[in-house]
Design an enzyme around this catalytic site. Structure first.
Site, PDB file in Angstrom:
ATOM      1  N   ASP A  39      45.779  74.168  37.784  1.00  0.00           N
ATOM      2  CA  ASP A  39      44.813  75.280  37.862  1.00  0.00           C
ATOM      3  C   ASP A  39      45.529  76.606  38.089  1.00  0.00           C
ATOM      4  O   ASP A  39      45.145  77.637  37.543  1.00  0.00           O
ATOM      5  CB  ASP A  39      43.830  75.080  39.026  1.00  0.00           C
ATOM      6  CG  ASP A  39      42.819  74.014  38.678  1.00  0.00           C
ATOM      7  OD1 ASP A  39      42.759  73.640  37.497  1.00  0.00           O
ATOM      8  OD2 ASP A  39      42.116  73.556  39.608  1.00  0.00           O
ATOM      9  N   LYS A 118      40.540  49.241  15.830  1.00  0.00           N
ATOM     10  CA  LYS A 118      39.518  50.020  15.118  1.00  0.00           C
ATOM     11  C   LYS A 118      38.653  50.673  16.193  1.00  0.00           C
ATOM     12  O   LYS A 118      37.818  50.038  16.816  1.00  0.00           O
ATOM     13  CB  LYS A 118      38.681  49.112  14.209  1.00  0.00           C
ATOM     14  CG  LYS A 118      37.669  49.908  13.433  1.00  0.00           C
ATOM     15  CD  LYS A 118      37.172  49.189  12.228  1.00  0.00           C
ATOM     16  CE  LYS A 118      36.333  50.100  11.342  1.00  0.00           C
ATOM     17  NZ  LYS A 118      35.489  51.057  12.046  1.00  0.00           N
ATOM     18  N   CYS A 414      15.944  35.080  52.149  1.00  0.00           N
ATOM     19  CA  CYS A 414      15.809  34.891  53.597  1.00  0.00           C
ATOM     20  C   CYS A 414      14.458  35.357  54.125  1.00  0.00           C
ATOM     21  O   CYS A 414      14.160  35.172  55.308  1.00  0.00           O
ATOM     22  CB  CYS A 414      16.943  35.610  54.332  1.00  0.00           C
ATOM     23  SG  CYS A 414      16.759  37.402  54.314  1.00  0.00           S
TER      24      CYS A 414
HETATM   25  N1  5U1 Z   1      42.575  52.686  13.237  1.00  0.00           N
HETATM   26  C1  5U1 Z   1      42.051  53.097  12.089  1.00  0.00           C
HETATM   27  N2  5U1 Z   1      40.765  53.313  11.895  1.00  0.00           N
HETATM   28  N3  5U1 Z   1      40.651  53.711  10.613  1.00  0.00           N
HETATM   29  C2  5U1 Z   1      39.530  54.077   9.921  1.00  0.00           C
HETATM   30  N4  5U1 Z   1      42.762  53.355  10.975  1.00  0.00           N
HETATM   31  C3  5U1 Z   1      41.879  53.743  10.026  1.00  0.00           C
HETATM   32  N5  5U1 Z   1      42.069  54.118   8.758  1.00  0.00           N
HETATM   33  C4  5U1 Z   1      41.001  54.481   8.027  1.00  0.00           C
HETATM   34  C5  5U1 Z   1      39.711  54.473   8.598  1.00  0.00           C
HETATM   35  C6  5U1 Z   1      38.529  54.860   7.800  1.00  0.00           C
HETATM   36  O1  5U1 Z   1      41.122  54.850   6.733  1.00  0.00           O
HETATM   37  C7  5U1 Z   1      42.373  54.922   6.050  1.00  0.00           C
HETATM   38  C8  5U1 Z   1      43.074  53.639   5.849  1.00  0.00           C
HETATM   39  C9  5U1 Z   1      42.048  55.509   4.707  1.00  0.00           C
END
Ligand code: 5U1
Length: 677
Positions: A39, A118, A414
């Site tokens: 900060d 993902k 209880c």
């Molecule tokens: N981790 C990851 N998620 N994801 C989503 N990689 C990744 N790559 C993507 C998408 C739509 O697309 C590329 C391979 C084109």
């Protein structure tokens, strides 16, 4: 008016420092300076910019929280379309995919894959011009997205300036904006306190927060970001593999997940899928599968695209975690502190591969808010090993005879009166430790893994011990005999011996675990750790008055009162005395760390997942053994401890020739050192 050169330099220096410390805090989760120190730097920069307005630039950290309006989300045409991924659901789908790629390449060789989580968030594209953050857009329909620059600028994990002297002239970074589970929990707690509707899941919370017309609201909702690739790129010779591209992005201080890996062949893909599946519940963010990409960029280009998805990549999804079923009844469970939790009894249904027959409804208000009635059809969600919960009611299927839930006025176990204090969301049984349900829960908590870690003392056994009058309080555990135990249901000689041994072994836990095990209201693991560190002994904590407790980090009025109240209670003091009589002697952290150990004074990095303990426990042990835990691997790192699915940090350690231990080597040190006490 232009500022003098030394002021310009001072501002540039402050920006560099702030960007560095923001990266340590938001990306590495490993701050080097205190919040107050951060900060101070920030305020110094603000003061300079107020005095010299011409100094303000769009990449200044002071410009993240825009007070103005986002631009109503103007459409943005993506220079290169943002593709989606095809999905695989079964092992056979994955083999089929890998075979199609091999066929397209005309190759019989084992292929190399870059694999990563993902992320369950929102796809986003970031544009950097000469290393400076310029713009951000959502994916939209893949061809056209929405301009969310003002909001994305508030995400602290996204650097406003890439950390390099030679940035690409133009770079499009693609990735996912998401909300970490802990920030989601905090946001929903706040929403409830303010009488606002909580978000159903972190993904909705992230989407809702990113698409705010006021960037100030986005700024208040801690969002996170992970980069997973590069779109348009000018003025940079991209590395030849996807994994190396991500490593370069990480070096420029863009957040890249360290759960990623490079694997070989279909076995490598499926191995990663099942390993991450096991870790999923423990990851700090939600994922809905993993992504496999051919690692070699030239081969990616050769395999090419089908319609709107690449042929060289696929998402391997985890089974759905939501299902719809009938709510048969609502029961009430009594917790450790007497809290009554309504629990839905469901027509058993498979959710994410596990049969679910009960789901929590949290409290009375939650039942009202979701308008859940007995007889309704409900959507049930489970994520990993957390307790399943009711997400929502399918109102269109509500039967005419659906009944409202009424909280009982007396404890179902209880019979004591149930009260609900005006400032509390929960109703409580007033029976205290006279209530066998509360006694059982207290024992179960005492024995749990993160408390005294008594192996083999599960819920069923605790039920029997309490119901048969063998155990009244946690101290009674230490006088149980093998003969008493073998007389219980489903308890053989061997299990009884193991249990007695495991109870005896628990007498020498670190102080913080004992403090946590006592089950003092509002004292979670972190507070227990802080109390142990501050006072050094249980007697010290017991003798501390309110003022002495308030000095401890994060202990406020409510927690201090709860601690004082706990230790004033004659029954609690009696149980603690009994524990001491039975030889429970907790070792304080400082008492352990004075010893010299092979990692004393060493800088240690943890990566991957350990089978035997959580990341927090591992961090605890390292500190207790005199080591210092840091977030990223550098030349200053002395040791890397690598669990399952260790990713880029392990690669970096190998590159720098740093010693790497596997989990067994780490456990050997712990056993050797803890045996010494
Ligand atoms: N981790 C990851 N998620 N994801 C989503 N990689 C990744 N790559 C993507 C998408 C739509 O697309 C590329 C391979 C084109």
């Amino acid at each position: 008016m232009r500022a003098p050169t030394d002021i310009i330099q001072q501002a540039a220096d402050l920006r560099r420092q702030i960007a560095y410390h923001a990266w340590r805090y938001y990306v590495l989760d490993d701050p080097e300076i205190s919040d107050a120190g951060y900060d101070r730097l920030f305020r110094e920069l603000e003061a300079l910019e107020t005095a010299w307005p011409a100094l303000v630039s769009s990449d200044s950290p002071t410009q993240r929280v825009g007070g103005g309006l986002a631009n109503g989300f103007a459409p943005v045409t993506h220079a290169l379309p943002m593709l989606s991924l095809n999905n695989a659901f079964t092992d056979a789908d994955v083999s089929g995919f890998a075979q199609r790629v091999a066929d397209a390449l005309g190759s019989q060789q084992t292929l190399e894959w870059a694999v990563e989580p993902k992320f369950d968030g929102l796809a986003i594209s970031l544009i950097y011009q000469n290393g400076k953050f310029l713009a951000a857009a959502t994916r939209g329909d893949g061809a056209t997205g929405e301009d969310v620059t003002a909001n994305v600028r508030t995400i602290r994990a996204i650097p406003l300036q890439l950390s390099t002297d030679h940035p690409p002239s133009r770079l499009e970074v693609r990735g996912e904006v998401l909300m970490l589970k802990r920030d989601f929990q905090r946001l929903n707690d706040d929403q409830l306190k303010q009488g606002a509707k909580p978000f159903a899941n972190p993904r909705n919370a992230a989407a809702g927060s990113l698409r705010q017309l006021s960037p100030a609201v986005t700024a208040s909702r801690r969002l996170h970001f992970f980069a997973y690739g590069v779109g348009l790129c000018e003025g940079w010779e991209m590395p030849p593999t996807h994994s190396a591209i991500l490593t370069q992005l990480a070096e420029w201080r863009l957040p890249v997940s360290d759960v990623r890996q490079v694997v070989q062949g279909v076995d490598g893909l499926l191995g990663y899928y099942y390993t991450i599946g096991k870790q999923r519940a423990h990851l700090p963010f939600e994922i809905d599968g993993v992504v496999y990409k051919l690692n070699n960029m030239a081969l990616q280009a050769q395999v090419g695209y089908v319609a709107r998805a690449p042929r060289f990549a696929i998402a391997h999804k985890f089974p759905a975690e939501e299902a719809t079923t009938e709510l048969l009844a609502i029961e009430v469970q009594v917790g450790r502190t007497g809290a009554l939790t309504p629990v839905a009894v469901l027509e058993p249904v498979s959710v994410g591969g596990v049969t679910v027959s009960h789901a929590t409804l949290h409290n009375e208000d939650e039942v009202r808010r979701k308008d859940v009635r007995i007889g309704d059809w409900v959507n049930v969600r489970r994520a990993g090993d957390v307790i399943p919960e009711i997400v929502s009611v399918v109102f269109s299927r509500r039967p005419p005879n659906a009944r409202e839930f009424v909280m009982p006025t007396h404890c179902p176990v209880c019979g004591a009166v149930v009260i609900r204090l005006p400032d509390e969301a929960v109703a409580r049984c007033t029976g205290g430790l006279h209530c066998s349900a509360q006694r059982k829960q207290a024992l179960w908590h005492f024995a749990s893994r993160r408390a005294m870690d008594i192996d083999g003392l599960g819920e069923k056994l605790v039920d029997q011990l309490v119901d048969q009058g063998l155990v009244e309080d946690p101290a009674d555990l230490y006088r149980l005999t093998i003969t008493q135990l073998t007389a219980l249901d489903r308890m053989g000689e061997k299990s009884a011996t193991n249990l007695v041994e495991s109870i005896a072994a628990s007498r020498h836990v670190p102080l913080e675990r004992l403090v946590y095990a006592l089950g003092i209201r509002h004292v979670g693991e972190q507070t227990a750790r802080d109390l142990a560190r501050h006072f050094g002994s249980l007697t010290g904590i017991m003798q501390a008055d309110r003022d002495a407790l308030l000095v401890v980090r994060d202990v406020g009025d409510v927690v201090a009162d709860a601690i004082v109240q706990f230790f004033t209670d004659a029954h609690h003091r009696h149980v603690i005395e009994k524990l001491m009589d039975y030889g429970v002697e907790s070792v304080s952290r400082s008492a352990v760390s004075v010893r010299q150990t092979p990692i004393s004074g060493r800088s240690v990095v943890l990566t991957g997942t350990l089978a035997a303990m959580t990341r927090d426990d591992a961090r605890d042990w390292i500190e207790r053994l005199g080591g210092k835990v840091t977030g990223s691997v550098s030349r200053k790192t002395d040791l890397v401890i690598a669990g399952e699915a260790a990713g880029s940090k392990l690669e970096k350690a190998a590159e720098l020739g740093i010693t790497v231990w596997n989990e067994q080597e780490f456990m050997a040190l712990i056993n050797e050192q803890s045996g010494a006490h």
